[in-house]
Scaffold this motif. Sequence first.
Motif, PDB file in Angstrom:
ATOM      1  N   THR A 128       0.828  -1.213   0.000  1.00 57.15           N
ATOM      2  CA  THR A 128       0.000   0.000   0.000  1.00 57.15           C
ATOM      3  C   THR A 128       0.861   1.261   0.000  1.00 57.15           C
ATOM      4  O   THR A 128       0.565   2.217  -0.722  1.00 57.15           O
ATOM      5  CB  THR A 128      -0.939   0.021   1.216  1.00 57.15           C
ATOM      6  OG1 THR A 128      -0.188  -0.168   2.430  1.00 57.15           O
ATOM      7  CG2 THR A 128      -2.009  -1.043   1.112  1.00 57.15           C
ATOM      8  N   THR A 129       1.917   1.264   0.792  1.00 55.60           N
ATOM      9  CA  THR A 129       2.769   2.456   0.826  1.00 55.60           C
ATOM     10  C   THR A 129       3.540   2.620  -0.483  1.00 55.60           C
ATOM     11  O   THR A 129       3.805   3.744  -0.918  1.00 55.60           O
ATOM     12  CB  THR A 129       3.731   2.402   2.018  1.00 55.60           C
ATOM     13  OG1 THR A 129       4.462   1.170   2.009  1.00 55.60           O
ATOM     14  CG2 THR A 129       2.969   2.513   3.330  1.00 55.60           C
TER      15      THR A 129
ATOM     16  N   HIS B  46       0.957   4.063  -2.949  1.00 51.13           N
ATOM     17  CA  HIS B  46       0.714   5.476  -2.652  1.00 51.13           C
ATOM     18  C   HIS B  46       1.850   6.337  -3.185  1.00 51.13           C
ATOM     19  O   HIS B  46       1.635   7.474  -3.623  1.00 51.13           O
ATOM     20  CB  HIS B  46       0.568   5.662  -1.142  1.00 51.13           C
ATOM     21  CG  HIS B  46       0.187   7.049  -0.748  1.00 51.13           C
ATOM     22  ND1 HIS B  46       0.737   7.695   0.339  1.00 51.13           N
ATOM     23  CD2 HIS B  46      -0.668   7.940  -1.307  1.00 51.13           C
ATOM     24  CE1 HIS B  46       0.227   8.900   0.441  1.00 51.13           C
ATOM     25  NE2 HIS B  46      -0.636   9.079  -0.546  1.00 51.13           N
TER      26      HIS B  46
ATOM     27  N   ALA C 241      -3.941   5.341  -5.834  1.00 51.01           N
ATOM     28  CA  ALA C 241      -3.150   5.960  -4.776  1.00 51.01           C
ATOM     29  C   ALA C 241      -4.023   6.330  -3.582  1.00 51.01           C
ATOM     30  O   ALA C 241      -3.625   6.145  -2.420  1.00 51.01           O
ATOM     31  CB  ALA C 241      -2.428   7.193  -5.311  1.00 51.01           C
TER      32      ALA C 241
ATOM     33  N   GLN D  15      -3.684   4.814   0.197  1.00 44.96           N
ATOM     34  CA  GLN D  15      -3.488   5.645   1.385  1.00 44.96           C
ATOM     35  C   GLN D  15      -4.478   5.268   2.487  1.00 44.96           C
ATOM     36  O   GLN D  15      -4.103   5.167   3.660  1.00 44.96           O
ATOM     37  CB  GLN D  15      -3.654   7.120   1.026  1.00 44.96           C
ATOM     38  CG  GLN D  15      -3.425   8.055   2.217  1.00 44.96           C
ATOM     39  CD  GLN D  15      -3.730   9.504   1.871  1.00 44.96           C
ATOM     40  OE1 GLN D  15      -4.235   9.802   0.788  1.00 44.96           O
ATOM     41  NE2 GLN D  15      -3.435  10.401   2.789  1.00 44.96           N
TER      42      GLN D  15
ATOM     43  N   ASP E   7      -0.654  12.729   4.047  1.00 45.06           N
ATOM     44  CA  ASP E   7      -0.588  12.484   2.602  1.00 45.06           C
ATOM     45  C   ASP E   7       0.836  12.619   2.067  1.00 45.06           C
ATOM     46  O   ASP E   7       1.044  13.020   0.912  1.00 45.06           O
ATOM     47  CB  ASP E   7      -1.529  13.430   1.845  1.00 45.06           C
ATOM     48  CG  ASP E   7      -1.811  12.931   0.420  1.00 45.06           C
ATOM     49  OD1 ASP E   7      -1.629  11.721   0.173  1.00 45.06           O
ATOM     50  OD2 ASP E   7      -2.191  13.757  -0.435  1.00 45.06           O
TER      51      ASP E   7
ATOM     52  N   GLU F 100       4.190  10.920   0.603  1.00 43.91           N
ATOM     53  CA  GLU F 100       4.275   9.784  -0.311  1.00 43.91           C
ATOM     54  C   GLU F 100       5.463   8.868  -0.022  1.00 43.91           C
ATOM     55  O   GLU F 100       5.294   7.667   0.178  1.00 43.91           O
ATOM     56  CB  GLU F 100       4.342  10.294  -1.757  1.00 43.91           C
ATOM     57  CG  GLU F 100       3.052  10.989  -2.188  1.00 43.91           C
ATOM     58  CD  GLU F 100       3.112  11.466  -3.624  1.00 43.91           C
ATOM     59  OE1 GLU F 100       4.221  11.502  -4.202  1.00 43.91           O
ATOM     60  OE2 GLU F 100       2.054  11.817  -4.189  1.00 43.91           O
TER      61      GLU F 100
END
Length: 333
Positions: free
Chosen positions: A174-175, A178, A186, A190, A252, A254
Amino acid sequence: MEMYLPLIWAALIGVSVAMYIILDGFDLGIGVLFPFTKSETERDQMMRTIAPFWDGNETWLILGGVGLFVAFPRAYAAIMPALYIPVIVMLVALVFRGVAFEFRTVSRSKRGWSFSFALGSTIATFAQGVILGGLVQGIEVSNREFSGGPFDWATPFSFLCGVSLVAGYALLGTTWLHMKTDGEVAARAQRQAKYWLITVLFFMAAVSVYTPIAEPRIAARWFSLPNFYFLWPVPTITALVAFACWHWIERDREVPPFLASIALFMLGYIGLVISNYPYLVPPSLTIWDTAASASSQVFMLIGTLFLLPMVLGYIIFVYWLFRGKVREGESYH
């Protein structure tokens, strides 16, 4: 010099395992996350983020396995029969996953191959966790040979480690998404990252509580004095990194959440090394008990030290070349 050669090889194998966890972890995590997406278009975008890297990432698994066979043949001879079934399951699942990856790219109907890719990724990840759990809980050895049964690895603890690793790779996935994608992929990554982070922390806590209770040698390592004074920073730093990861996801950011996820894995890895050092086959065979002859180690070390910078250089070049986001509809082809 003969005393330090096994330590050098143990460090090389340790680095190989760490690199595999980091690099192949996020692309296996992509497969784990497949069922949580809504369309094949989104899955296309997810797969394009790992297309240039996924097969090269598994180089580190080969290096770790070959290094164990060459430098620590007695450890290899004990570990393989003890964990033969989950190792075979892992390898078959990785092959199945690789086939699904390639056929999905050229197939008109992608749904079946998407399911295969997700299944292969999840089973391979779970098997890796089971292998780790089976090793940590100990392997029965007599006269420096495996003397247990073929299903000694099948315990609640090893299955707990399997599920934990699935959650951990999903967090890396997931990271990564993102950081590498935009749009709905994305945004969903998050949102999901926070839930996977909570799940990972729960399983890390469960494993951390279970191991010292079930294994007195691990409890003695962590809670005896003066060890406790030197080791308490590890769980403290883990908690701080987890908090920072959550904060960066909320803000938020990245790149920082992905780096924090890697740091969580490395801290857990360091914890396992601390718990088991100097045993390569816990709880009876140390690094020196299982080491090959010095001449064999030196011979292979020369070749490894020559090739390792080439592998690292290639990996750095590829990741630099394919830097940046993969936007919807874009492709590396």
